[in-house]
Scaffold this motif. Structure first.
Motif, PDB file in Angstrom:
ATOM      1  N   PRO A  28       0.814  -1.222   0.000  1.00 14.67           N
ATOM      2  CA  PRO A  28       0.000   0.000   0.000  1.00 14.67           C
ATOM      3  C   PRO A  28       0.847   1.271   0.000  1.00 14.67           C
ATOM      4  CG  PRO A  28      -0.870  -1.577   1.571  1.00 14.67           C
ATOM      5  CD  PRO A  28       0.426  -2.144   1.070  1.00 14.67           C
ATOM      6  N   GLY A  29       0.529   2.167  -0.919  1.00 16.78           N
ATOM      7  CA  GLY A  29       1.200   3.463  -0.992  1.00 16.78           C
ATOM      8  C   GLY A  29       2.359   3.503  -1.960  1.00 16.78           C
ATOM      9  N   THR A  31       2.961   2.647  -5.090  1.00 19.05           N
ATOM     10  CA  THR A  31       2.887   3.097  -6.483  1.00 19.05           C
ATOM     11  C   THR A  31       2.755   4.618  -6.584  1.00 19.05           C
ATOM     12  OG1 THR A  31       0.507   2.658  -6.543  1.00 19.05           O
ATOM     13  CG2 THR A  31       1.964   0.936  -7.420  1.00 19.05           C
ATOM     14  N   SER A  32       2.349   5.275  -5.493  1.00 18.29           N
ATOM     15  CA  SER A  32       2.245   6.742  -5.543  1.00 18.29           C
ATOM     16  C   SER A  32       3.605   7.417  -5.625  1.00 18.29           C
ATOM     17  CB  SER A  32       1.511   7.272  -4.296  1.00 18.29           C
ATOM     18  OG  SER A  32       0.131   6.992  -4.343  1.00 18.29           O
ATOM     19  N   GLY A  81       2.031   9.470   7.200  1.00 18.98           N
ATOM     20  CA  GLY A  81       0.858   8.697   6.803  1.00 18.98           C
ATOM     21  C   GLY A  81       1.114   7.200   6.718  1.00 18.98           C
TER      22      GLY A  81
ATOM     23  N   ALA B 336      -1.824   8.818  -9.195  1.00 19.19           N
ATOM     24  CA  ALA B 336      -1.784   7.857  -8.080  1.00 19.19           C
ATOM     25  C   ALA B 336      -3.023   6.952  -8.095  1.00 19.19           C
ATOM     26  CB  ALA B 336      -1.678   8.604  -6.751  1.00 19.19           C
ATOM     27  N   LYS B 339      -2.868   4.294 -10.921  1.00 17.18           N
ATOM     28  CA  LYS B 339      -1.999   3.140 -10.684  1.00 17.18           C
ATOM     29  C   LYS B 339      -2.691   2.129  -9.770  1.00 17.18           C
ATOM     30  CE  LYS B 339       1.524   6.108 -10.027  1.00 17.18           C
ATOM     31  NZ  LYS B 339       2.838   6.705  -9.792  1.00 17.18           N
ATOM     32  N   GLU B 355      -6.208  -5.328  -3.138  1.00 19.17           N
ATOM     33  CA  GLU B 355      -5.748  -4.971  -1.792  1.00 19.17           C
ATOM     34  C   GLU B 355      -6.280  -3.591  -1.414  1.00 19.17           C
ATOM     35  OE1 GLU B 355      -3.687  -6.940  -0.072  1.00 19.17           O
ATOM     36  OE2 GLU B 355      -3.120  -8.364  -1.647  1.00 19.17           O
ATOM     37  N   THR B 356      -6.423  -3.365  -0.103  1.00 16.91           N
ATOM     38  CA  THR B 356      -6.786  -2.026   0.363  1.00 16.91           C
ATOM     39  C   THR B 356      -5.593  -1.091   0.154  1.00 16.91           C
ATOM     40  OG1 THR B 356      -8.263  -2.945   2.013  1.00 16.91           O
ATOM     41  CG2 THR B 356      -7.551  -0.679   2.351  1.00 16.91           C
ATOM     42  N   PRO B 357      -5.796  -0.005  -0.594  1.00 19.90           N
ATOM     43  CA  PRO B 357      -4.647   0.827  -0.963  1.00 19.90           C
ATOM     44  C   PRO B 357      -4.387   1.982   0.017  1.00 19.90           C
ATOM     45  CG  PRO B 357      -6.566   1.606  -2.118  1.00 19.90           C
ATOM     46  CD  PRO B 357      -7.038   0.475  -1.224  1.00 19.90           C
ATOM     47  N   LYS B 358      -3.224   2.558  -0.143  1.00 16.54           N
ATOM     48  CA  LYS B 358      -2.959   3.902   0.368  1.00 16.54           C
ATOM     49  C   LYS B 358      -2.534   4.736  -0.832  1.00 16.54           C
ATOM     50  CE  LYS B 358      -1.988   3.845   5.278  1.00 16.54           C
ATOM     51  NZ  LYS B 358      -1.019   4.108   6.361  1.00 16.54           N
ATOM     52  N   LEU B 359      -2.881   6.000  -0.811  1.00 15.81           N
ATOM     53  CA  LEU B 359      -2.518   6.878  -1.922  1.00 15.81           C
ATOM     54  C   LEU B 359      -1.948   8.181  -1.379  1.00 15.81           C
ATOM     55  CD1 LEU B 359      -5.689   5.679  -2.667  1.00 15.81           C
ATOM     56  CD2 LEU B 359      -4.796   6.356  -4.884  1.00 15.81           C
ATOM     57  N   ILE B 360      -1.067   8.771  -2.168  1.00 11.02           N
ATOM     58  CA  ILE B 360      -0.450  10.041  -1.784  1.00 11.02           C
ATOM     59  C   ILE B 360      -0.911  11.117  -2.760  1.00 11.02           C
ATOM     60  CG2 ILE B 360       1.751  11.261  -1.432  1.00 11.02           C
ATOM     61  CD1 ILE B 360       3.055   8.468  -1.024  1.00 11.02           C
ATOM     62  N   VAL B 378      -1.624  11.790   2.771  1.00 13.75           N
ATOM     63  CA  VAL B 378      -1.766  10.368   2.484  1.00 13.75           C
ATOM     64  C   VAL B 378      -3.228  10.001   2.735  1.00 13.75           C
ATOM     65  CG1 VAL B 378      -0.937   8.052   3.037  1.00 13.75           C
ATOM     66  CG2 VAL B 378       0.616  10.005   3.227  1.00 13.75           C
TER      67      VAL B 378
END
Lengths: 98, 425
Positions: A28-29, A31-32, A81, B336, B339, B355-360, B378
């Motif tokens: 998680p995170g 790919t950003s 985060g 973001a 993807k 999957e549960t994502p995180k994004l920035i 985030v």
């Protein structure tokens, strides 16, 4: 030690997927990050390349951003985060990328 | 059949019955056929999604539908307006797409049949899809502000889709006599690029300060608060005494415009503009509405894990068109989201659970060419929407030294290069 296990796990995961055309799942995170971190940047650039970088160095840098020991313009805000486990997983995944 | 990681082919062949029981219902695919992914829109969201899906799973059949041969990027287009940058630096082609194995359909999508899972194209072709990703960006609402329609935009440019409109606004400002008022009309939330109107006001004020010092910039705003507000306002106080922000509560809401006289009316006043930049309210690009993916707000509600529409199954929406909770409508967010969505779509296409994502999100604004400020955060899914991770993110420090503002301006430039290389390079 923990990091070594994560890295080993990521590499094992890649090997299992080797038979197919699938890329390893990014944690998680992760790919950003490539929105700012270029795969062709130098390791000491700002922001640095993450692809293929020693995961331990990524983890240390992020820990220092979190603690304030390292001064950042924006990474200090983003790192808050993510949990330490997530940071390790992201570092291991980038370390395994080519 | 005891391997933990069966190949996609085994799934498609339906051989792994015991494994499949733990997965989501599998899509109805012809045996052995590559799952078809169609992406509508070749911007930061759409092109990212198409290329990421193909890179993640080479077994996918990915087509991106985009009519324009050249994409003109919005980030940094305010630099173009202020004469700091050539529009060519904003323009990107699609030449690298084929190298990834993604098919480019250079035409418009004119219709979507969500039941038959087809996209009709302007060139008459019909594309079948297993999963459709819509990334149509915004449509300007020419029915929302009395007097402001498509014809009015030729006199009072919005310049909120980069390209000819950007150049029109630049030419008007360059041709303006010293002493004129440039009026920027800023819309209510939500809209593309929340800090954009304020960056634009800043850079126009920077240009006027150097070239036409008796001129003014006035922002007429439908809001009482805006992105990076303290950072902008502190800098304005120091740098741009001729920049005035009129908030909603100070009478800033525009009630109508008159392109014939270049006049802008609020409830209390009329302003004669030398140059009028009217940024109207917006909604999701039209194809999203045709697909049935928009709600009454005009935007697209989505699931925050897969970006699948909450209204139409097998259709996903990313970028500015989506209601992405706390995530702003920015190019970084679009990239973001795309993807995350691409991987989710690839997984769903072979019957796996995303999957549960995180994004920035990271977003830079320039207050002056060497003065940058940023906001970052985030995000993760909470109760069906994308929310900020508590304690993450925030804006540049209010009291940062000028050297740090300069560094952020340089980082902004680097960001644009990196993200456009990822999307188009």
């Amino acid at each position: 030690m923990k990091l070594a296990r994560v890295v080993a796990g990521a590499i094992a995961g890649l090997a299992m997927l080797g038979a197919t055309a699938l890329a390893a799942d990014a944690p998680p995170g992760a790919t950003s990050c490539s929105g700012c971190h270029s795969p062709t940047a130098a390791e000491d650039a700002t922001p640095p390349r993450l692809v293929g970088r020693d995961p331990e160095k990524i983890v240390v840098a992020l820990q220092e951003f979190r603690s304030g020991q390292r001064k950042g313009t924006i990474m200090d805000r983003i790192v808050k985060g993510f949990t330490p486990e997530e940071i390790q997983a992201i570092a291991a995944w980038y370390g395994a990328q080519k | 059949m005891t391997r933990l990681h069966p190949s996609r082919r085994e799934f498609a062949a339906g051989a792994g019955a015991g494994i499949a029981a733990t997965m989501l219902p599998r899509p109805m695919l012809a045996q052995g056929a590559a799952p078809k992914i169609v992406v509508v829109g070749g911007g930061f969201a759409g092109l990212t999604a198409a290329r990421m899906a193909k890179r993640y799973d080479k077994g996918l059949d990915v087509t991106v539908v985009e009519a324009n041969p050249t994409y003109t990027a919005c980030p940094f287009s305010n630099d173009v307006i202020a004469g700091l940058r050539d529009i060519k630096e904003q323009q990107f082609g699609y030449g690298k797409v084929a190298g990834d194995g993604v098919t480019l359909a250079q035409t418009n999508a004119t219709g979507i049949n969500a039941t038959a899972r087809t996209v009709t194209l302007a060139n008459g072709n019909v594309l079948n899809y297993d999963r459709l990703i819509l990334a149509p960006g915004i449509e300007l609402r020419f029915d929302a502000l009395p007097g402001y329609d498509e014809a009015a935009a030729q006199r009072m440019p919005h310049a909120w889709k980069a390209g000819e409109q950007t150049m029109l606004l630049r030419r008007q400002i360059e041709a303006m006599e010293d002493g004129g008022v440039v009026v920027i009309v800023s819309p209510q939330n939500p809209y593309r690029c929340p800090p954009g109107p304020y960056e634009r006001a800043s850079l126009i004020a920077w240009y006027l300060k150097a070239k036409k010092p008796r001129s003014k910039v006035m922002i007429l705003d439908a809001k009482d608060a805006f992105s990076k507000q303290r950072l902008f306002q502190n800098a304005w106080k120091q740098m741009y005494p001729n920049l005035e922000w009129v908030s909603l509560s100070m009478g800033g809401k525009v009630s109508s415009v008159d392109p014939a006289t270049n006049t802008i009316a609020t409830d209390f006043d009329k302003v004669k503009a030398a140059v009028a930049n009217v940024i109207p309210p917006q909604k999701a690009g039209r194809i999203a509405e045709l697909a049935g993916a928009t709600d009454r707000s005009g935007w697209c509600p989505i699931d925050p894990v897969s970006f699948e529409s909450k209204q139409v199954p097998n259709i996903h929406v990313v970028g500015d068109a989506a209601i992405a909770g706390a995530m702003p409508k920015s190019a970084f967010a679009a990239n973001a989201q795309a993807k995350v969505c691409a991987v989710a779509v690839a997984k769903l296409a072979r019957g796996e659970k995303p999957e549960t994502p995180k994004l920035i999100n990271t977003c830079y604004s320039l207050v002056a060419p060497d003065y940058g400020v940023s906001v970052a955060a985030v995000y993760h899914p909470v109760n069906g929407a994308l929310a900020e991770v508590a304690g993450s993110g925030g804006v540049s420090p209010v009291d940062a030294p000028l050297a740090e503002r300069k560094e952020e301006a340089e980082l902004a430039d680097g960001w644009f290069h990196t993200i456009t290389s990822e999307v188009f390079g």
